[in-house]
Design an enzyme around this catalytic site. Structure first.
Site, PDB file in Angstrom:
ATOM      1  N   TRP B 103       2.650  -1.082   4.757  1.00  0.00           N
ATOM      2  CA  TRP B 103       2.523   0.498   4.478  1.00  0.00           C
ATOM      3  C   TRP B 103       3.341   0.589   3.323  1.00  0.00           C
ATOM      4  O   TRP B 103       3.133   1.455   2.412  1.00  0.00           O
ATOM      5  CB  TRP B 103       3.020   1.350   5.488  1.00  0.00           C
ATOM      6  CG  TRP B 103       2.103   1.275   6.607  1.00  0.00           C
ATOM      7  CD1 TRP B 103       1.844   0.601   7.804  1.00  0.00           C
ATOM      8  CD2 TRP B 103       0.446   1.416   7.057  1.00  0.00           C
ATOM      9  NE1 TRP B 103       1.432   0.792   9.228  1.00  0.00           N
ATOM     10  CE2 TRP B 103       0.207   0.592   7.510  1.00  0.00           C
ATOM     11  CE3 TRP B 103      -0.756   0.835   5.902  1.00  0.00           C
ATOM     12  CZ2 TRP B 103      -1.036   0.351   8.593  1.00  0.00           C
ATOM     13  CZ3 TRP B 103      -1.948   0.543   6.177  1.00  0.00           C
ATOM     14  CH2 TRP B 103      -2.317   0.661   7.321  1.00  0.00           C
ATOM     15  N   ASP B 177       8.228   8.027   4.801  1.00  0.00           N
ATOM     16  CA  ASP B 177       7.092   7.946   5.786  1.00  0.00           C
ATOM     17  C   ASP B 177       7.125   7.808   7.214  1.00  0.00           C
ATOM     18  O   ASP B 177       7.641   6.949   7.391  1.00  0.00           O
ATOM     19  CB  ASP B 177       5.861   6.736   5.172  1.00  0.00           C
ATOM     20  CG  ASP B 177       4.522   6.846   5.643  1.00  0.00           C
ATOM     21  OD1 ASP B 177       4.594   7.801   6.875  1.00  0.00           O
ATOM     22  OD2 ASP B 177       4.232   6.236   5.827  1.00  0.00           O
ATOM     23  N   LYS B 201      -1.524   9.919  14.761  1.00  0.00           N
ATOM     24  CA  LYS B 201      -1.321   9.036  15.712  1.00  0.00           C
ATOM     25  C   LYS B 201       0.281  10.051  16.913  1.00  0.00           C
ATOM     26  O   LYS B 201      -0.037  10.096  18.217  1.00  0.00           O
ATOM     27  CB  LYS B 201       0.076   8.384  14.641  1.00  0.00           C
ATOM     28  CG  LYS B 201      -0.248   7.107  14.468  1.00  0.00           C
ATOM     29  CD  LYS B 201      -0.358   7.025  12.737  1.00  0.00           C
ATOM     30  CE  LYS B 201      -1.002   5.891  12.303  1.00  0.00           C
ATOM     31  NZ  LYS B 201      -1.043   4.160  12.737  1.00  0.00           N
TER      32      LYS B 201
END
Lengths: 376, 376
Positions: B103, B177, B201
């Site tokens: 990511w 993030d 999540k």
């Protein structure tokens, strides 16, 4: 199960009840997988199936030809109104627009930003803004730029209750925002290079857009000109899984496509049902001198959003308040024009239209004596 | 109600069961309104309440100070990785990045696009890519650009199972993030100018990002430099309703915040529970010479995603297959590194961790004789 009312919300709007019932089960345990539908990996076999079926059912329901990609993208129609000029309005090019309501105005604003950045031009080919959007611009009034990068227009305006019953006669590639009438009637794809729709009216929940884009048109966007999240070719190549998609929305849209297939069989049948529904309410308006429709042009009256008023604003408020007591909800007009708005998307049942028409009749007979001039 | 399994999915991941049960009811009829939660107008009183409570509960659960705005935006973390450089990486500026997994790599790629457009520079201050992301770069290895527009890093990497237990010592505004560990532990907001997280999540369903942005930082983005959908100030001014929001995701996040408050009271308690859960599985790995963890640095082992292997790929496959028969689902590692991955986000119950540890023990005793060298 507790009782549900008739929900005339303009969007997010009513969903088909069998779809909701299925979703209630699948939220807990999707098809015996032991996992709820919101808890499935977007790369696992269960979601592969959900996405695959949603794509296939969408193509079948909409009779979408293989020349066009189907994309499920986040951000609704507003994101599309942004992505279209970002991708297609480049140097020396014109983006042609029809100004037929608030969403069209907004799309023109977004395009203006990119025109400035990219060196393009935004052109308004036709507008009925000065007339308060009580009708649509006729082709002969419109100054289309035939070599424009695209003509963008909004097929149905939820606020004013205007709907196109024709395709504008521009020679440019046509991009249509069908947010509020997608799959409410058949679509002749030979006219369209791109169609997009926020899902929250006829297709599913909010937070999702359905985008149908012709490959030939998609290829016209310069390569590597926009960030990857804004690149239609990437989303097409990755089958809407470049990033984690809105899995629940795709599931719910898929169930809605299945419901259309099961319940109606074709968009012709959907259209017929919607005409029948809208007629009940328009007849109630037309057969009264108490209620007045917002749209003056008969042929531009929306089958999706029926806008009308009583003789004055106080009675409008009273109407909505009384209606609520009878289980007829969210009939308030958009805050920008007031009055009433009955949104009767695909999933809205005909019984609700009959009940509204009956309520209108009763409301009129109770209140017409109050109103000077209305008894003439 | 049918039986649910233990779902170790890396995301979309398991939701709290009380939240799902509430959602099942509200899908049909939200609090006796007669309308389902997906069918409420995003401007109506019912959704006003949902949004208001979600914002208030988010602020309370996360102890988010008034200096920071809370935004609910569509498009997940990928859209944020795009919007950050679009807004903040301007001419002559540097975007500093830590490369600690896929990511982070992707965020670096997005920034590269805007650096080219905007005349900025992307700088990778530290990376453990060459070591296959088996550890995190230490501060002393990192070459931070202290006057960078921002330092962006990913606090937890779902693929490799790496998690920061410290805040990097750059002097630049820090953008983090936290997609896979947001609200899994307390956050010291004095360190962060911006935090974002895909909801799927720890917070809710996919298709939604939670963005927490300091007003002072937000104001640094040049005015009218980006299209309106990409402008944090517009979303803040419109309280996440510039366009139609993902109403169901906001509802589900709101319910999840309430569940955290009810079930745990504070993020300290959530953290303690998550430590307890992860320890059960890490102990099972550490007390075995059959299983091996991917992450070599003890302090960087993720409490959210526990990655490990058996002695060979065939046994890994066998492990996942057998586990499934025992109701332990989606333990397959990410396709890029294989092996196993147990994702144990907030809503994943400790019983599932115990069951996995027990299964690991049994699997080892059944299979260790098959493996040359593992019996040493």
């Amino acid at each position: 199960m507790s009782e549900r009312a008739f929900n005339f919300s303009a969007g997010p709007g009513a969903l088909p009840e069998p779809v909701i019932k299925q979703a209630q089960q699948d939220l807990w345990n999707f098809q015996g997988s032991g996992m709820g539908v919101c808890e499935l990996s977007h790369r696992g076999p269960e979601f592969d199936q959900i996405l695959g079926e949603a794509l296939a059912d969408c193509r079948e329901v909409g009779s979408i030809p293989d020349s066009h990609h189907i994309l499920f993208l986040q951000g609704g129609a507003t994101t599309q109104a942004d992505m279209v000029p970002m991708n297609f309005l480049n140097e020396g090019m014109t983006g042609d627009y029809l100004e037929t309501g608030k969403w069209a105005e907004d799309a023109i604003k977004e395009a203006g930003y990119y025109a400035k950045i990219n060196g393009g031009t935004v052109h308004v080919a036709g507008s009925t803004k000065d007339e308060g959007y009580t009708r649509l611009p006729a082709d002969k009034e419109c100054k289309y730029v035939d070599d424009a990068a695209y003509l963008l227009y909004v097929s149905n305006n939820t606020i004013y209750g205007l709907q196109f019953n024709r395709v504008p006669k521009s020679k440019a590639p046509k991009v249509c925002d069908m947010s509020s009438d997608m799959f409410s009637r058949p679509i002749d794809w030979s006219h369209f290079d791109m169609v997009y729709a926020g899902a929250q009216k006829n297709l599913g929940p909010s937070g999702q857009a359905l985008v149908v884009i012709k490959d030939e048109f998609m290829q016209k966007a310069p390569k590597n000109r926009v960030g990857r999240m804004h690149d239609y070719s990437i989303h097409a190549a990755k089958e809407s899984r470049f990033n984690t998609p809105n899995t629940f929305a795709i599931y719910l849209m898929g169930q809605t496509f299945k419901w259309i297939r099961r319940e109606f069989g074709s968009l012709d049948q959907v259209d017929q049902y919607n005409r029948e529904k809208a007629k009940i309410i328009y007849d109630a308006i037309d057969n009264s001198d108490f209620f007045k429709g917002h749209v003056q042009e008969q042929d531009a009256r929306s089958l999706m959003n029926i806008t009308f008023t009583t003789p004055n604003a106080e009675l409008d408020e009273e109407f909505c308040k009384e209606a609520k007591k009878h289980g007829l909800l969210t009939l308030e007009g958009h805050r920008s024009i007031g009055g009433m708005r009955a949104s009767v998307y695909n999933a809205f049942p005909i019984e609700g239209c009959r009940k509204l028409a009956e309520f209108m009749k009763n409301f009129e007979s109770q209140h017409r004596t109050q109103v000077a001039g209305a008894s003439a």
